[in-house]
Design a protein around this motif. Structure first.
Motif, mmCIF file in Angstrom:
data_model
loop_
_atom_site.group_PDB
_atom_site.id
_atom_site.type_symbol
_atom_site.label_atom_id
_atom_site.label_comp_id
_atom_site.label_asym_id
_atom_site.label_seq_id
_atom_site.Cartn_x
_atom_site.Cartn_y
_atom_site.Cartn_z
ATOM 1 N N ARG A 82 -6.601 6.381 10.471
ATOM 2 C CA ARG A 82 -5.724 5.598 9.604
ATOM 3 C C ARG A 82 -6.072 4.125 9.811
ATOM 4 N NH1 ARG A 82 -4.860 10.343 8.802
ATOM 5 N NH2 ARG A 82 -2.983 11.225 7.814
ATOM 6 N N ARG A 128 0.833 -1.201 0.000
ATOM 7 C CA ARG A 128 0.000 0.000 0.000
ATOM 8 C C ARG A 128 0.866 1.250 0.000
ATOM 9 N NH1 ARG A 128 -5.352 -0.718 1.582
ATOM 10 N NH2 ARG A 128 -5.378 1.440 2.322
ATOM 11 N N GLN A 129 0.280 2.341 -0.441
ATOM 12 C CA GLN A 129 0.949 3.634 -0.402
ATOM 13 C C GLN A 129 0.673 4.271 0.963
ATOM 14 O OE1 GLN A 129 3.110 3.320 -3.146
ATOM 15 N NE2 GLN A 129 2.751 5.532 -3.335
ATOM 16 N N LEU A 130 1.664 4.303 1.815
ATOM 17 C CA LEU A 130 1.492 4.822 3.170
ATOM 18 C C LEU A 130 1.846 6.296 3.221
ATOM 19 C CD1 LEU A 130 3.140 1.908 5.217
ATOM 20 C CD2 LEU A 130 0.749 2.166 4.529
ATOM 21 N N ASP A 131 1.016 7.049 3.949
ATOM 22 C CA ASP A 131 1.347 8.458 4.133
ATOM 23 C C ASP A 131 2.326 8.600 5.289
ATOM 24 O OD1 ASP A 131 -0.112 8.265 6.504
ATOM 25 O OD2 ASP A 131 -1.952 9.022 5.589
ATOM 26 N N ILE A 132 2.680 9.825 5.624
ATOM 27 C CA ILE A 132 3.721 10.062 6.615
ATOM 28 C C ILE A 132 3.309 9.581 8.006
ATOM 29 C CG2 ILE A 132 2.900 12.401 7.080
ATOM 30 C CD1 ILE A 132 6.553 11.132 7.060
ATOM 31 N N VAL A 133 2.025 9.736 8.348
ATOM 32 C CA VAL A 133 1.539 9.280 9.661
ATOM 33 C C VAL A 133 1.636 7.758 9.759
ATOM 34 C CG1 VAL A 133 -0.452 9.169 11.210
ATOM 35 C CG2 VAL A 133 0.041 11.274 9.947
ATOM 36 N N GLU A 134 1.214 7.068 8.729
ATOM 37 C CA GLU A 134 1.264 5.607 8.725
ATOM 38 C C GLU A 134 2.706 5.104 8.742
ATOM 39 O OE1 GLU A 134 -2.878 4.851 6.208
ATOM 40 O OE2 GLU A 134 -0.946 5.089 5.175
ATOM 41 N N GLN A 135 3.573 5.762 8.011
ATOM 42 C CA GLN A 135 4.972 5.347 7.992
ATOM 43 C C GLN A 135 5.619 5.488 9.367
ATOM 44 O OE1 GLN A 135 6.958 7.547 4.908
ATOM 45 N NE2 GLN A 135 5.719 6.679 3.259
ATOM 46 N N ARG A 136 5.335 6.572 10.065
ATOM 47 C CA ARG A 136 5.918 6.790 11.390
ATOM 48 C C ARG A 136 5.326 5.831 12.428
ATOM 49 N NH1 ARG A 136 6.029 13.458 11.900
ATOM 50 N NH2 ARG A 136 7.693 13.796 10.351
ATOM 51 N N GLN A 180 -6.209 9.283 14.311
ATOM 52 C CA GLN A 180 -5.769 9.862 13.039
ATOM 53 C C GLN A 180 -6.563 9.348 11.846
ATOM 54 O OE1 GLN A 180 -3.543 12.249 12.842
ATOM 55 N NE2 GLN A 180 -2.998 12.204 15.014
#
Length: 262
Positions: free
Chosen positions: A228, A50-58, A226
């Protein structure tokens, strides 16, 4: 011709069923871990696809997840250990004939404690005592006390009185009867209560995040706050896998410690 009198150990060995450790084959021991491992691999591939945004990546970094898992294990391990240290001796005491008067009172108190919502206890302790894992552990201890206590009492009370009389008849003291006859036969039921407490604490410990206790509940909380879904699913899946794995380990230990024929 001299007669040979069997000692207490020999007699109890004949009285108690032998333990058969071969009942658990490799398939029974490894099937659940392999299924859980396959589920974790599938989760890993799904997240990385999946394409993770910055919140998901952290939120889903290896360091963050390992720290949350470690905190969760501490919450579950400490609370369960304290529950066992309290409930088993108390259960032994309540199973004695002299404690019949106080047994209903203690049972009523533990049932009342069990009926209290764990979330409410954790929030109450957070408000009155402060934030941190210590107070979350207090709530986990209270909520998980009943299954171990009740199973200990039940396991000891269901022992055949003739076995205890036979042990006393060969000169064993009450303490020896308890340690060599009653507890070995009660082990399966006691461990079943411990399994219930472990699984209960794994699920309840997720609420500890609201009181600053950390754990996998913090991952789930971030996902919910968030909005997510990926983070929420990962935290919930890890919690479920942990509960199933610990229950499997406890079941294997229960099978190994259960005398053959029980």
């Amino acid at each position: 011709m001299p007669t040979v009198t069997p000692d207490a150990t020999q007699v109890i060995t004949l009285v108690l069923p032998h333990r058969d450790r071969r009942r658990l084959g490799v398939r029974a021991v490894l099937t659940t871990p392999m299924v859980l491992l396959a589920g974790m691999i599938a989760l890993y591939l799904w997240v990385h696809g999946r394409q993770l945004d910055i919140v998901e990546q952290r939120s889903l970094t290896r360091a963050n997840l390992l720290e949350a898992l470690q905190q969760h294990l501490v919450l579950v391990g400490v609370s369960t250990a304290v529950v066992v240290l309290i409930a088993v001796p108390l259960g032994i005491l309540l199973s004695r004939p002299g404690a019949r008067r106080i047994a209903p009172i203690v049972n009523a108190v533990t049932v009342a404690a069990q009926s209290l919502p764990s979330f409410g206890l954790i929030v109450l302790f957070a408000i009155t005592l402060g934030l941190g894992p210590r107070y979350a552990i207090y709530a986990l201890i209270i909520s998980a006390l009943l299954p171990v206590l009740s199973n200990t009492v039940t396991g000891l009370q269901q022992i055949d009185p003739e076995l205890k009389e036979a042990a006393s008849g060969i000169g064993m003291t009450r303490g020896q009867v308890l340690l060599r006859v009653e507890l070995p036969l009660a082990v399966p039921i006691i461990l079943a209560g411990m399994r219930t407490a472990i699984v209960w604490n794994v699920g309840t410990a997720t609420v500890a995040a609201f009181a600053g206790g950390g754990g996998l509940g913090s991952v789930i909380t971030v996902g919910l706050i968030q909005n997510r879904d990926v983070v929420t699913i990962v935290g919930a899946t890890l919690t479920a896998v942990l509960a199933l794995f610990l229950d499997h380990v406890a079941r294997v230990v229960q099978e190994l410690l259960t005398p053959q024929g029980l």
